[in-house]
Write a protein that holds these residues in place. Structure first.
Motif, PDB file in Angstrom:
ATOM      1  N   LEU A 234      35.253 118.480  64.097  1.00  0.00           N
ATOM      2  CA  LEU A 234      35.603 117.432  65.055  1.00  0.00           C
ATOM      3  C   LEU A 234      35.096 116.089  64.548  1.00  0.00           C
ATOM      4  N   SER A 235      36.001 115.116  64.468  1.00  0.00           N
ATOM      5  CA  SER A 235      35.593 113.810  63.949  1.00  0.00           C
ATOM      6  C   SER A 235      36.605 112.742  64.346  1.00  0.00           C
ATOM      7  N   PRO A 236      36.146 111.512  64.556  1.00  0.00           N
ATOM      8  CA  PRO A 236      37.110 110.406  64.583  1.00  0.00           C
ATOM      9  C   PRO A 236      37.760 110.284  63.221  1.00  0.00           C
ATOM     10  N   VAL A 237      38.980 109.797  63.187  1.00  0.00           N
ATOM     11  CA  VAL A 237      39.658 109.549  61.914  1.00  0.00           C
ATOM     12  C   VAL A 237      39.097 108.251  61.337  1.00  0.00           C
ATOM     13  N   VAL A 238      38.379 108.358  60.242  1.00  0.00           N
ATOM     14  CA  VAL A 238      37.706 107.211  59.618  1.00  0.00           C
ATOM     15  C   VAL A 238      38.389 106.922  58.289  1.00  0.00           C
ATOM     16  N   PHE A 239      39.189 105.847  58.255  1.00  0.00           N
ATOM     17  CA  PHE A 239      40.089 105.527  57.140  1.00  0.00           C
ATOM     18  C   PHE A 239      40.662 106.778  56.471  1.00  0.00           C
ATOM     19  N   GLY A 240      41.220 107.646  57.322  1.00  0.00           N
ATOM     20  CA  GLY A 240      41.944 108.826  56.853  1.00  0.00           C
ATOM     21  C   GLY A 240      41.096 110.045  56.618  1.00  0.00           C
ATOM     22  N   GLY A 241      39.783 109.932  56.750  1.00  0.00           N
ATOM     23  CA  GLY A 241      38.901 111.071  56.522  1.00  0.00           C
ATOM     24  C   GLY A 241      38.000 111.328  57.710  1.00  0.00           C
TER      25      GLY A 241
ATOM     26  N   TYR B  37      33.016 135.481  49.414  1.00  0.00           N
ATOM     27  CA  TYR B  37      33.014 136.551  50.415  1.00  0.00           C
ATOM     28  C   TYR B  37      34.414 137.153  50.532  1.00  0.00           C
ATOM     29  N   ARG B  38      34.475 138.300  51.139  1.00  0.00           N
ATOM     30  CA  ARG B  38      35.763 138.992  51.282  1.00  0.00           C
ATOM     31  C   ARG B  38      36.687 138.257  52.228  1.00  0.00           C
ATOM     32  N   ASP B  39      36.146 137.689  53.290  1.00  0.00           N
ATOM     33  CA  ASP B  39      36.994 136.990  54.258  1.00  0.00           C
ATOM     34  C   ASP B  39      36.274 135.762  54.782  1.00  0.00           C
ATOM     35  N   TYR B  40      37.071 134.838  55.308  1.00  0.00           N
ATOM     36  CA  TYR B  40      36.570 133.586  55.847  1.00  0.00           C
ATOM     37  C   TYR B  40      37.251 133.332  57.184  1.00  0.00           C
ATOM     38  N   PRO B  41      36.594 132.623  58.086  1.00  0.00           N
ATOM     39  CA  PRO B  41      37.178 132.415  59.416  1.00  0.00           C
ATOM     40  C   PRO B  41      38.306 131.390  59.386  1.00  0.00           C
ATOM     41  N   PRO B  42      39.178 131.425  60.394  1.00  0.00           N
ATOM     42  CA  PRO B  42      40.146 130.340  60.568  1.00  0.00           C
ATOM     43  C   PRO B  42      39.425 129.053  60.937  1.00  0.00           C
ATOM     44  N   MET B  43      40.107 127.934  60.736  1.00  0.00           N
ATOM     45  CA  MET B  43      39.495 126.629  60.962  1.00  0.00           C
ATOM     46  C   MET B  43      40.435 125.745  61.767  1.00  0.00           C
ATOM     47  N   LEU B  44      39.848 124.978  62.672  1.00  0.00           N
ATOM     48  CA  LEU B  44      40.571 123.994  63.467  1.00  0.00           C
ATOM     49  C   LEU B  44      39.994 122.616  63.153  1.00  0.00           C
ATOM     50  N   PHE B  45      40.849 121.702  62.741  1.00  0.00           N
ATOM     51  CA  PHE B  45      40.443 120.339  62.417  1.00  0.00           C
ATOM     52  C   PHE B  45      40.987 119.413  63.493  1.00  0.00           C
ATOM     53  N   LEU B  46      40.102 118.712  64.171  1.00  0.00           N
ATOM     54  CA  LEU B  46      40.492 117.804  65.248  1.00  0.00           C
ATOM     55  C   LEU B  46      40.111 116.380  64.859  1.00  0.00           C
ATOM     56  N   GLY B  47      41.124 115.555  64.629  1.00  0.00           N
ATOM     57  CA  GLY B  47      40.900 114.150  64.338  1.00  0.00           C
ATOM     58  C   GLY B  47      41.157 113.319  65.578  1.00  0.00           C
ATOM     59  N   LEU B  48      40.247 112.451  65.919  1.00  0.00           N
ATOM     60  CA  LEU B  48      40.372 111.620  67.116  1.00  0.00           C
ATOM     61  C   LEU B  48      40.921 110.258  66.731  1.00  0.00           C
ATOM     62  N   SER B  49      42.095 109.950  67.222  1.00  0.00           N
ATOM     63  CA  SER B  49      42.738 108.669  66.938  1.00  0.00           C
ATOM     64  C   SER B  49      43.789 108.401  67.997  1.00  0.00           C
ATOM     65  N   ASP B  50      43.900 107.145  68.388  1.00  0.00           N
ATOM     66  CA  ASP B  50      44.943 106.765  69.344  1.00  0.00           C
ATOM     67  C   ASP B  50      46.231 106.357  68.635  1.00  0.00           C
ATOM     68  N   ARG B  51      46.269 106.544  67.300  1.00  0.00           N
ATOM     69  CA  ARG B  51      47.478 106.249  66.526  1.00  0.00           C
ATOM     70  C   ARG B  51      47.831 107.486  65.710  1.00  0.00           C
ATOM     71  N   SER B  52      48.391 108.467  66.384  1.00  0.00           N
ATOM     72  CA  SER B  52      48.610 109.769  65.756  1.00  0.00           C
ATOM     73  C   SER B  52      49.714 109.754  64.711  1.00  0.00           C
ATOM     74  N   ASP B  53      50.516 108.691  64.701  1.00  0.00           N
ATOM     75  CA  ASP B  53      51.645 108.672  63.781  1.00  0.00           C
ATOM     76  C   ASP B  53      51.460 107.682  62.635  1.00  0.00           C
ATOM     77  N   ASP B  54      50.257 107.127  62.453  1.00  0.00           N
ATOM     78  CA  ASP B  54      50.096 106.151  61.377  1.00  0.00           C
ATOM     79  C   ASP B  54      49.669 106.835  60.087  1.00  0.00           C
ATOM     80  N   ALA B  55      49.532 106.047  59.033  1.00  0.00           N
ATOM     81  CA  ALA B  55      49.267 106.610  57.708  1.00  0.00           C
ATOM     82  C   ALA B  55      47.901 107.271  57.628  1.00  0.00           C
TER      83      ALA B  55
ATOM     84  N   VAL C  38      44.546 125.109  61.593  1.00  0.00           N
ATOM     85  CA  VAL C  38      45.335 124.239  62.469  1.00  0.00           C
ATOM     86  C   VAL C  38      44.697 122.862  62.419  1.00  0.00           C
ATOM     87  N   CYS C  39      45.504 121.842  62.275  1.00  0.00           N
ATOM     88  CA  CYS C  39      45.015 120.464  62.309  1.00  0.00           C
ATOM     89  C   CYS C  39      45.793 119.693  63.369  1.00  0.00           C
TER      90      CYS C  39
END
Length: 438
Positions: free
Chosen positions: A79-86, A119-137, A159-160
């Protein structure tokens, strides 16, 4: 343990609270790491977690607890704000410390060099970016960057989602993202770079020439000691070419930003006073290293408050994979930073197999490094004249130093050699400390 949340938001962020409430409402246990309040050391880039204490970072702090929690999780949420794309610097600090979860040896997957699983297996991951401009670069870059992390941290699926924290339906957006990540048959498609992805981001913005820079600040983003990093070797190569054109160069080191204080303030003042800013950094887990992100966050706040600053930004990225294309997301982050703060994007140089240099002066290897040497000279001559990085320099730097297959074989020999120098047998490289098996 069901859910691990690596929370890169500021303390008591409302979205963080909403997310934890959603998890609790599904009767799932949660381990929440509020990273802004956790004292984590930056990754030192020494690879000891592969060859000295395999699978465990030797710096003893909360990173071991985080890695162990991830190994036992049903789902890991970033979980993170989107900070210049990262990610924010707080989240990136934790992510940089996770490379012990993968094996040092390389393999080839989907046409690119990747690390083998530890390791033999790894968990699934969910990436949540916080931004009010979901369609920008920047949101597009965040999605690709998260996908790269999912690949290289070996997520079973991922899932992102970009979530708008100001939207009335923010809780609904979070709930939908969480449900998607928990559904066993749902996941995003792992990204593959387009053929021209690296060239496109390395190319400078169009525009008229600028005045020849009288001064340049070259920020070295590696946490390694002075004189010990590929990033510094490349920075010195560019500085020599710039100084031949009359530009006075000052090299700044990321260590200045390990803690607040006079060293960081002096570095910021130097960057703000320079005509040209160059960031020369290694790739850490697909993106800019934590200390580089932290420095840019602080510089960005200064640029927003003051009517001064460099006119142009240039990036030099190097990665430990043989293919330079792995650097693309990190270079996009630099480009977004320039766009957000009114700097001209002067172009980028991207090098693969950077560990071959390992801090040695580039002129010590005139045959092997002939193309990077030429690229830096061309770039320095152009930048010193007020021009952007020229296309021939971009293409020269991206060329393979050695064939990828040969690099993977030589790298395996290097890891075994380094382990033996630490009095470890080859089998120790396969240890699985967070599962109790070998």
């Amino acid at each position: 343990m069901d859910i691990v949340i690596l929370d890169g938001c500021a303390a008591s962020h409302p979205v963080s609270q909403q997310l934890r409430q959603l998890v609790a409402g599904r009767a799932l246990s949660v381990s929440h790491f509020a990273l802004a309040g956790i004292n984590l050391a930056p990754c030192t880039g020494d690879f000891d977690c592969w060859t000295r204490t395999p699978g465990i970072c030797r710096t003893r702090d909360a990173a071991q607890e985080i890695a162990c929690a991830m190994r036992n999780a049903r789902l890991v949420i970033f979980l993170s704000p989107v900070v210049f794309g990262g990610y924010s610097a707080d989240l990136k600090k934790a992510v940089d410390r996770l490379i012990g979860l993968v094996h040092p040896f390389f393999t080839k997957r989907d046409g690119l060099t990747r690390h083998r699983p530890r390791y033999r297996d790894y968990p699934p991951m969910l990436f949540l970016g916080l931004s009010d401009r979901s369609d920008d670069a920047t949101s597009t870059t965040f999605r690709e960057y998260a996908g790269g992390n999912a690949i290289n941290l070996l997520a079973s699926r991922y899932v992102c989602r970009i979530v708008s924290p100001q939207a009335d339906d923010c809780p609904a957006q979070l709930a939908a993202a969480l449900d998607s990540a928990l559904a066993a048959d749902v996941g995003d498609v792992f990204p593959a770079p387009a053929a021209d992805a690296l060239a496109a981001v390395c190319r400078a913005d169009p525009g008229p020439p600028l005045a020849a820079p009288a001064t340049a600040a070259i920020f070295i983003g590696s946490a390694r000691p002075k004189g010990g990093s590929t990033s510094e070797a490349l920075a010195r190569g560019l500085a020599a070419a710039l100084e031949d054109k009359g530009t006075r160069c000052t090299l700044l080191h990321a260590a200045a930003f390990i803690k607040p204080g006079a060293a960081a303030e002096r570095a910021l003042a130097t960057m703000l006073a320079a005509d040209l800013l160059v960031v020369s950094a290694p790739l850490y887990v697909d993106g800019l290293p934590y200390l580089t992100t932290r420095a840019l966050e602080r510089l960005g706040r200064q640029l927003a408050a003051l009517d001064v600053g460099p006119r142009r930004l240039v990036g030099i990225l190097n990665c430990g994979y043989p293919e330079a294309v792995h650097n693309r997301s990190a270079l996009r982050q630099l480009r977004h930073f320039a766009e957000q703060h009114g700097l001209a994007w002067g172009g980028g140089l991207a090098l693969g197999a950077g560990e071959i240099i390992h801090g040695r002066p580039i002129d010590d290897h005139p045959l092997l490094l002939r193309r990077p040497i030429r690229a830096l000279r061309l770039a320095g001559a152009a930048l010193g004249a007020g021009l952007p990085v020229p296309e021939p320099a971009i293409h020269l730097m991206t060329r393979l130093l050695v064939p990828a297959g040969l690099f993977r074989r030589l790298a395996a020999i290097r890891w075994v050699r380094d382990a033996r120098a630490n009095h470890l047998p080859r089998a120790a490289l396969d240890l699985q400390p967070h599962s109790g098996t070998t």
